[in-house]
Design a protein around this motif. Structure first.
Motif, PDB file in Angstrom:
ATOM      1  N   GLU A 136       0.825  -1.198   0.000  1.00 58.72           N
ATOM      2  CA  GLU A 136       0.000   0.000   0.000  1.00 58.72           C
ATOM      3  C   GLU A 136       0.868   1.260   0.000  1.00 58.72           C
ATOM      4  OE1 GLU A 136      -2.891  -0.305   3.201  1.00 58.72           O
ATOM      5  OE2 GLU A 136      -3.595  -2.198   2.280  1.00 58.72           O
ATOM      6  N   ARG A 137       1.933   1.181   0.813  1.00 56.16           N
ATOM      7  CA  ARG A 137       2.815   2.354   0.906  1.00 56.16           C
ATOM      8  C   ARG A 137       3.448   2.642  -0.474  1.00 56.16           C
ATOM      9  NH1 ARG A 137       6.371   0.724   4.643  1.00 56.16           N
ATOM     10  NH2 ARG A 137       8.212   0.731   3.283  1.00 56.16           N
ATOM     11  N   VAL A 138       3.889   1.534  -1.073  1.00 59.13           N
ATOM     12  CA  VAL A 138       4.492   1.711  -2.406  1.00 59.13           C
ATOM     13  C   VAL A 138       3.482   2.330  -3.360  1.00 59.13           C
ATOM     14  CG1 VAL A 138       5.326   0.455  -4.432  1.00 59.13           C
ATOM     15  CG2 VAL A 138       6.258  -0.059  -2.175  1.00 59.13           C
ATOM     16  N   ASP A 139       2.264   1.814  -3.290  1.00 55.20           N
ATOM     17  CA  ASP A 139       1.247   2.388  -4.181  1.00 55.20           C
ATOM     18  C   ASP A 139       1.067   3.881  -3.927  1.00 55.20           C
ATOM     19  OD1 ASP A 139       0.828   0.073  -5.498  1.00 55.20           O
ATOM     20  OD2 ASP A 139      -1.034  -0.471  -4.426  1.00 55.20           O
ATOM     21  N   ARG A 140       1.051   4.261  -2.671  1.00 53.46           N
ATOM     22  CA  ARG A 140       0.886   5.686  -2.350  1.00 53.46           C
ATOM     23  C   ARG A 140       2.065   6.505  -2.882  1.00 53.46           C
ATOM     24  NH1 ARG A 140      -0.811   3.830   2.559  1.00 53.46           N
ATOM     25  NH2 ARG A 140       1.175   4.336   3.560  1.00 53.46           N
ATOM     26  N   GLU A 141       3.281   5.901  -2.627  1.00 48.60           N
ATOM     27  CA  GLU A 141       4.475   6.628  -3.091  1.00 48.60           C
ATOM     28  C   GLU A 141       4.476   6.790  -4.614  1.00 48.60           C
ATOM     29  OE1 GLU A 141       7.615   5.402   0.454  1.00 48.60           O
ATOM     30  OE2 GLU A 141       7.733   4.451  -1.526  1.00 48.60           O
ATOM     31  N   LEU A 142       4.091   5.696  -5.269  1.00 52.45           N
ATOM     32  CA  LEU A 142       4.059   5.777  -6.744  1.00 52.45           C
ATOM     33  C   LEU A 142       3.074   6.841  -7.199  1.00 52.45           C
ATOM     34  CD1 LEU A 142       4.211   2.041  -7.871  1.00 52.45           C
ATOM     35  CD2 LEU A 142       5.952   3.825  -8.227  1.00 52.45           C
ATOM     36  N   GLU A 143       1.988   6.899  -6.501  1.00 56.07           N
ATOM     37  CA  GLU A 143       0.974   7.902  -6.815  1.00 56.07           C
ATOM     38  C   GLU A 143       1.595   9.299  -6.803  1.00 56.07           C
ATOM     39  OE1 GLU A 143      -3.084   8.546  -7.740  1.00 56.07           O
ATOM     40  OE2 GLU A 143      -2.027   6.658  -7.358  1.00 56.07           O
ATOM     41  N   ALA A 144       2.451   9.487  -5.769  1.00 49.63           N
ATOM     42  CA  ALA A 144       3.029  10.825  -5.588  1.00 49.63           C
ATOM     43  C   ALA A 144       4.238  11.086  -6.501  1.00 49.63           C
ATOM     44  CB  ALA A 144       3.461  11.009  -4.124  1.00 49.63           C
ATOM     45  N   ALA A 145       4.780  10.000  -7.059  1.00 43.27           N
ATOM     46  CA  ALA A 145       6.002  10.168  -7.877  1.00 43.27           C
ATOM     47  C   ALA A 145       5.721  11.024  -9.108  1.00 43.27           C
ATOM     48  CB  ALA A 145       6.530   8.807  -8.308  1.00 43.27           C
ATOM     49  N   SER A 146       6.714  11.867  -9.481  1.00 43.73           N
ATOM     50  CA  SER A 146       6.461  12.756 -10.623  1.00 43.73           C
ATOM     51  C   SER A 146       7.450  12.531 -11.765  1.00 43.73           C
ATOM     52  CB  SER A 146       6.531  14.215 -10.165  1.00 43.73           C
ATOM     53  OG  SER A 146       7.836  14.486  -9.695  1.00 43.73           O
ATOM     54  N   SER A 147       8.460  11.653 -11.533  1.00 42.60           N
ATOM     55  CA  SER A 147       9.409  11.440 -12.619  1.00 42.60           C
ATOM     56  C   SER A 147       9.877   9.998 -12.601  1.00 42.60           C
ATOM     57  CB  SER A 147      10.629  12.358 -12.428  1.00 42.60           C
ATOM     58  OG  SER A 147      11.364  11.923 -11.308  1.00 42.60           O
ATOM     59  N   PRO A 148      10.437   9.519 -13.667  1.00 39.83           N
ATOM     60  CA  PRO A 148      10.973   8.154 -13.698  1.00 39.83           C
ATOM     61  C   PRO A 148      12.006   7.951 -12.607  1.00 39.83           C
ATOM     62  CG  PRO A 148      10.926   9.077 -15.904  1.00 39.83           C
ATOM     63  CD  PRO A 148      10.560  10.181 -14.971  1.00 39.83           C
ATOM     64  N   GLU A 149      12.732   9.009 -12.287  1.00 41.68           N
ATOM     65  CA  GLU A 149      13.747   8.913 -11.240  1.00 41.68           C
ATOM     66  C   GLU A 149      13.103   8.615  -9.868  1.00 41.68           C
ATOM     67  OE1 GLU A 149      13.628  11.502 -13.435  1.00 41.68           O
ATOM     68  OE2 GLU A 149      15.193  10.630 -14.716  1.00 41.68           O
ATOM     69  N   ASP A 150      11.980   9.296  -9.571  1.00 40.34           N
ATOM     70  CA  ASP A 150      11.241   9.043  -8.325  1.00 40.34           C
ATOM     71  C   ASP A 150      10.855   7.560  -8.250  1.00 40.34           C
ATOM     72  OD1 ASP A 150      11.446  11.696  -7.829  1.00 40.34           O
ATOM     73  OD2 ASP A 150       9.321  12.189  -8.207  1.00 40.34           O
ATOM     74  N   ALA A 151      10.383   7.064  -9.367  1.00 38.96           N
ATOM     75  CA  ALA A 151       9.952   5.657  -9.403  1.00 38.96           C
ATOM     76  C   ALA A 151      11.124   4.732  -9.108  1.00 38.96           C
ATOM     77  CB  ALA A 151       9.349   5.340 -10.773  1.00 38.96           C
ATOM     78  N   GLU A 152      12.279   5.076  -9.636  1.00 39.26           N
ATOM     79  CA  GLU A 152      13.467   4.264  -9.420  1.00 39.26           C
ATOM     80  C   GLU A 152      13.835   4.245  -7.936  1.00 39.26           C
ATOM     81  OE1 GLU A 152      14.850   2.224 -11.308  1.00 39.26           O
ATOM     82  OE2 GLU A 152      16.580   1.734 -10.024  1.00 39.26           O
ATOM     83  N   GLU A 153      13.733   5.407  -7.300  1.00 39.07           N
ATOM     84  CA  GLU A 153      14.020   5.496  -5.857  1.00 39.07           C
ATOM     85  C   GLU A 153      13.088   4.574  -5.057  1.00 39.07           C
ATOM     86  OE1 GLU A 153      14.104   9.394  -3.906  1.00 39.07           O
ATOM     87  OE2 GLU A 153      15.350  10.051  -5.631  1.00 39.07           O
ATOM     88  N   ILE A 154      11.831   4.600  -5.468  1.00 37.23           N
ATOM     89  CA  ILE A 154      10.838   3.754  -4.785  1.00 37.23           C
ATOM     90  C   ILE A 154      11.220   2.282  -4.947  1.00 37.23           C
ATOM     91  CG2 ILE A 154       8.416   3.003  -4.804  1.00 37.23           C
ATOM     92  CD1 ILE A 154       7.813   5.966  -5.785  1.00 37.23           C
TER      93      ILE A 154
END
Ligand SMILES: [Zn+2]
Lengths: 348, 805
Positions: free
Chosen positions: A14-32
């Motif tokens: 769930e947390r990952v889903d929330r974080e992904l929701e908030a991500a704004s760039s491919p780089e953010d997604a990579e961090e997640i």
């Protein structure tokens, strides 16, 4: 215990889903991804912890962890792709140009209108087998007059309005005809040359006169050449330059260095022969002077006129160019305003 | 020459022009070598104007300035005409525009009431009839030479105004055709008839002219034949209206009956004549002599002329009275009070007249004709005709016979043979003896057949331009018509190169110049003495002896001079980037001052921005020396295929620190390039730095240097950058050269990438960044390259004192 694990893993998910929701760039997604699935990621830790579970619980726990891991991986990848797509769209958007703005040109130069016309004329005569010859602009009296059968005191000599030079004996050639003499002095007939060049007259400049202007001269000397050959060659030239339907007429005239002499008239290019102010209502325009080479000229260069004969012609390039491009003033050619030079499509 | 169609009609047999209305005659004359430039009506159109006599003049009751005239136009009728002209006279004959007439400019004349009195038409001034020069607009025109019997005649008919003028462009060899008789002969040749001069009836009385005048010729070369006649008891008045009108239409201003009669006969026969007031011919003697160099004389236009020894003077017992064949003198001019006229008709040497006329800047109707030549056999004929006219028009008495002298026998008419084989060979079509003979006979030649294929033609006296067989060829060809000559294709060509190497080279050069962004120019050939300011090589300028402009009386010593001026012109007109090139001739006086050193060269000139203006550039860079140098390098590479070398130079018209000598493939100098000296830039008013280059053409007039294949290394190159500190006097090219010549193994390329001068460097030194590229047919190791570079640095320091920065 399994339930506890499931709860924790669902929490991570769930947390990952929330974080992904908030991500704004491919780089953010990579961090997640790193935080969740990396070496030190939460799921990696959970996977390691399975080893400490009772043996009978391990298979189920393992499956559970893998399932969640795959699900997270898929969610991240999906989100990452979407973000990459969005980032590209944003970049393309930001990079868009107003393609109607002018391009960057390097400015290739153009040919002078007189060169365009000269080249066209020379090409026609080259195809007929004439070779280009040239000569000096500062000439001597022999080549410009004497050898061309224009003796001292002859009215034709005075009508030339010659510019004479210091030192004496030299002048600015009044026509390209001295090159005929130079060519025949240099080699035996047969001779077949076409001569472009600048010539001079002591004319005060106005819209139709310039003290310097350009001529193209031609000479063919061979055995058995006659007025009939001249008529063919120059008619052919007119038809190539002005078109096959343009009317041509030869009428007797007078030049010291040809006999019989002729003026070649063409049907007026403006009115097509119907008569207008440009052709003084005659329907004809004077194009060039020509004739059978006078025996005195051949004798002057030591060519036997009983064996050899020939024809010659000369024409003004400016007048032809002025007609072709409807240029109203001859002085424009020598002023060289780039706004003038660039009008005639003389690129490359 | 202006030709009157009516006059030709009068000289030719009746009906000769029936098939040749003016336009058609003009076309046919043109095709026979007498080009007609224009055909136009001789006079403005008008109708309904008759000759009317004023029989009574009374004051107008309502206006002081107007008069009432009673006019008769023959018959018994009287008309009342209101007239405002101050010169109206009872008994005089005027042009009377009747009610319903139409004057030039479509002016219609009707009945009109003028200040309460009805006027039935009007009396005309000369300008109102379109005859401007014959009378003033201030008064009405009394029509000269008219009388009682003419009343009621239509003015157009009475003055022979329904005429057409043909402007004939007579070629300079045809002196004989500067007359109506001459043109009529050409027309005669066309239709197969011969012209003749109408008879003039005269009676002679009194003492013979030969007893009253002696003529002595002391200048037989200049004037071998001089004849004169005398007319006494003259009343010099105006010539008749018809004569004046025709002279006017032919461009000769009417003066008085005597002068007009001589001009009439000149236009008719081609022989110029000159009348003297015999009372002013002192001693009754005419002496024809050469002028003394520097002698001065007042001609009848009132100007004092200084003469040269080429001139023939006509003198009386005490001194000169005319410049022979050119112009008479003021003293002996015929005027209204002249009672007695000595009329001269002579033959003058054409070349001498030509020289005199040129020296005096005086081309008169007479000198123009004498200079082209006049029929020597017409001298006496013309004299008799003009004397007859003068006697008739002036009511004078013609003295019997001619005075005069003939210094030499006139030459026999020459006979020339014409071989038909020659005629056919030069014209390119067959001719029968009959056809050739007919053509020549029609022109006045007397023709005999020598044999089947040879004619012998006796040349008429007026065809002094014909002296050779080829002249006869032309005469036959033009009479049969050039349109009867076929068009014969040229014989098959031997194979020859149609483009020679020189021409191909010039084409490449022009093309390469355009590719480098230069527009082609064609600039003037003339410059002033100050063209390059103080740097002008004045000692080597070639001067024009008779320049058109006093200032620009020299030939350009370099093409860049006039080309640079063209760039300046464009900059002045607001162009932001101008690059021009020209291939043209330049002239320098040879070192000895005797010969002219003329050469054909390529010049480049540029000013302004480096590239065409683009909206993305806020501060576009200006064209500079290295742009010019790069352009030169590129166009030489393209057009010549060789690599130019540049060395510092010191031409005074270029910026001392920004110019180079250009060397060719064999190290010979082939030109120069540089920034124009700021002083000249300022004088020319360019307002921007101007760059010029000039190159000789010889290095391009041969096939371009084409390289052969060289293997190139495919292994990666190794690069090393060095910053060398070098004294200012050692130029970059020297540094690069020294590195190249240092004999480094595998060194493939040396290029300059930086040049720095600044505080961190010792005074008088600069730093030059050079990139060395090493390449070999194998992979080079860093160690071996470093060894090479160390060796180089050590050597440069040792030999040249250059150090690493
Ligand atoms: Zn026309």
């Amino acid at each position: 215990m399994i339930d506890e694990l499931r709860e924790r893993l669902e929490g991570v998910r769930e947390r990952v889903d929330r974080e992904l929701e908030a991500a704004s760039s491919p780089e953010d997604a990579e961090e997640i991804r790193v935080r969740a699935l990396g070496k030190k990621g939460v799921l990696t830790a959970e996977a390691k912890a399975i080893g400490s579970l009772p043996v009978e619980a391990r298979p189920e726990a393992g499956q559970l962890v893998n399932r969640i891991k795959d699900a997270i991986e898929e969610a991240i990848s999906e989100r990452e792709a979407a973000l990459a797509e969005k980032a590209l769209a944003a970049r393309l958007e930001s990079e868009s140009l107003d393609v109607t703005l002018p391009g960057r040109r390097h400015g290739q130069g153009v040919r002078h209108p007189l060169s365009i016309v000269t080249d066209e004329l020379l090409d026609i005569f080259r195809r007929m087998g004439f070779t280009v010859a040239r000569g000096p602009e500062a000439e001597d009296v022999w080549h410009n007059f004497e050898a061309l059968n224009i003796p001292e005191g002859h009215p034709a000599r005075e009508e030339m309005d010659t510019l004479y030079l210091e030192p004496g004996g030299l002048l600015l050639r009044t026509h390209t005809s001295p090159v005929q003499i130079r060519v025949m002095e240099a080699r035996e007939p047969p001779v077949r040359v076409v001569v472009p060049g600048r010539v001079f007259r002591s004319d005060t400049p106005d819209a139709s006169h310039s003290p310097y202007f350009h001529q193209i001269e031609g000479l063919w000397v061979d055995e058995g050449i006659s007025l009939a050959h001249l008529k063919w060659a120059l008619t052919e030239f007119v038809h190539q330059f002005y078109g096959p339907d343009v009317g041509v007429r030869f009428r007797p005239s007078y030049f010291q260095f040809t006999e019989p002499s002729a003026e070649l008239d063409i049907q007026c290019v403006l009115c097509g022969g119907a008569g207008c102010s440009a052709c003084k209502r005659t329907g004809w325009m004077e194009l060039l002077g020509c004739g059978v080479v006078d025996p005195a000229v051949l004798e002057a260069v030591g060519v036997d006129p009983e064996r050899w004969s020939g024809f010659a012609w000369g024409m003004g390039v400016e007048r032809i160019a002025m007609n072709k491009y409807a240029i109203p003033d001859i002085r424009l050619f020598f002023e060289n305003d780039v706004r003038f030079l660039r009008q005639f499509g003389g690129g490359a | 020459m202006r030709v009157s169609y009516r006059w030709l009609e009068a000289l030719l047999p009746e009906g000769a022009l029936a098939e040749l209305p003016p336009e058609e005659l003009a076309r046919r004359l043109t095709l026979q070598g007498m080009a007609v430039d224009e055909v136009r009506p001789a006079f403005a159109g008008f109708e309904g104007v008759v000759l009317g006599k004023v029989v009574e003049v009374v004051p107008h009751p309502g206006a002081d300035t107007l008069r009432l005239c009673t006019v008769t136009a023959g018959g018994g009728e009287r008309r009342r005409v209101v007239c405002g002209a101050p010169n109206v006279e009872e008994g005089a004959v005027y042009g009377y525009a009747t009610v319903g007439s139409r004057l030039p400019g479509d002016r219609r004349i009707g009945r009109a009431e003028i200040r309460g009195v009805e006027s039935e038409g009007m009396l005309c001034s000369a300008p109102e009839l379109g005859l401007d020069a014959l009378g003033s607009a201030d008064g009405i025109w009394r029509v000269p030479g008219t009388g009682e019997t003419d009343l009621g005649r239509d003015l157009r008919e009475a003055l022979d105004l329904d005429d057409t003028i043909l402007d004939v462009d007579v070629t300079s060899n045809r002196g004989d055709a500067f007359s109506h008789l001459g043109i009529a002969r050409e027309v005669g040749a066309m239709v197969g008839v011969a012209p003749s001069l109408p008879e003039i009836e005269v009676t002679e009385e009194g003492e013979a002219a030969g007893d009253r005048v002696t003529v002595r010729i002391e200048d037989p070369d200049g004037c071998p034949r001089y004849l004169a006649r005398l007319v006494d008891r003259l009343q010099v008045g105006p010539a008749p209206g018809w004569m004046q009108a025709r002279l006017l239409a032919l461009g000769v201003r009417p003066v008085n009956a005597v002068v007009d009669a001589t001009n009439w006969v000149m236009l008719e026969t081609g022989q110029p004549l000159h009348p003297f007031d015999f009372a002013k011919v002192r001693g009754g003697e005419i002496v024809v002599r050469r002028a003394v160099e520097g002698e001065s004389f007042v001609t009848l236009d009132g100007r004092t002329r200084t003469l040269g020894s080429e001139t023939t003077m006509i003198c009386d017992a005490e001194g000169p009275i005319a410049v022979g064949g050119v112009m008479g003198g003021l003293e002996s001019e015929v005027a209204d009070g002249t009672r007695s006229v000595l009329l001269e008709s002579a033959w003058f040497d054409p070349a001498r007249i030509g020289r005199t006329a040129r020296r005096l800047g005086l081309v008169s109707e007479a000198s123009a004709r004498f200079a082209r030549g006049v029929d020597p056999e017409i001298v006496d004929v013309a004299l008799d005709r003009a004397a007859g006219w003068i006697a008739r028009l002036g009511g004078g008495r013609l003295a019997p016979g001619r005075a005069g002298a003939e210094a030499v026998d006139r030459p026999e008419a020459s006979t020339i043979e014409l071989r038909l084989v020659r005629l056919e060979g030069l014209v390119g079509r067959p001719f029968s003896p009959e056809e050739s003979r007919r053509a020549l006979t029609r022109l006045g030649f007397e023709v005999e057949e020598r044999d089947e294929r040879t004619l012998a033609a006796r040349v008429p006296s007026w065809r002094f331009d014909v002296g050779r067989e080829v002249d006869l060829v032309e005469e036959v060809a033009r009479v049969v018509g050039y349109d009867t000559v076929p068009e014969t294709p040229l014989p098959t060509l031997p194979v020859a190169p149609s483009v020679r190497a020189e021409e191909a080279g010039l084409d490449r050069l022009a093309q390469a110049s355009r590719a480098a962004g230069f527009d082609e120019a064609r600039t003037p050939s003339f410059v002033s003495r100050e063209v390059l300011g103080e740097a002008t090589p004045v000692d080597r300028l070639v001067e024009i002896r008779n320049p058109i402009s006093k200032a620009e009386r020299f030939l350009r010593p370099f093409v860049f001079t006039t080309l640079g001026a063209a760039v300046a012109h464009n900059v002045a007109r607001g162009a932001d980037r101008v690059k021009l090139f020209e291939i043209g001739h330049a002239f320098l006086l040879g070192e000895s001052g005797e010969a002219v050193d003329e050469s054909r060269r390529l010049a480049l000139a540029a000013a302004g921005q480096r590239e065409p203006l683009h909206w993305s550039e806020t501060d576009p860079p200006a064209y500079d020396f290295f742009d010019l140098k790069g352009d030169v390098e590129e166009l030489v590479a393209r057009a010549g295929g060789w690599r130019p070398e540049f060395a510092p130079a010191d031409r005074s018209w270029l910026h001392p620190g920004r110019q180079a000598e250009i060397h060719g493939a064999d190290d010979e100098p082939v030109g120069f390039c540089g920034e124009l000296h700021p002083r000249i830039v300022e004088e020319w008013g360019v307002g921007r730095r101007l760059y010029v280059a000039e190159l000789e053409l010889a290095p391009f007039e041969r096939p371009p240097v084409v390289g052969t294949y060289r293997d190139f290394a495919r292994e990666p190159a190794v690069e090393r950058d060095l910053a060398l500190v070098v004294p200012d006097e050692d130029h970059a090219a020297e540094v690069v050269g020294a590195i190249r010549e240092a004999g480094l193994e595998s060194l493939a390329e040396v290029t300059v990438f930086d040049r720095y001068r600044g505080a961190q460097l010792p005074e008088g030194r600069y730093s030059l960044g050079v990139r060395l590229v090493f390449q070999a047919g194998r992979t080079l190791t860093d160690e071996e390259v470093d060894r090479e570079v160390d060796r180089l640095i050590e050597r440069l320091e040792r030999e040249r004192g250059w150090t690493l920065r």
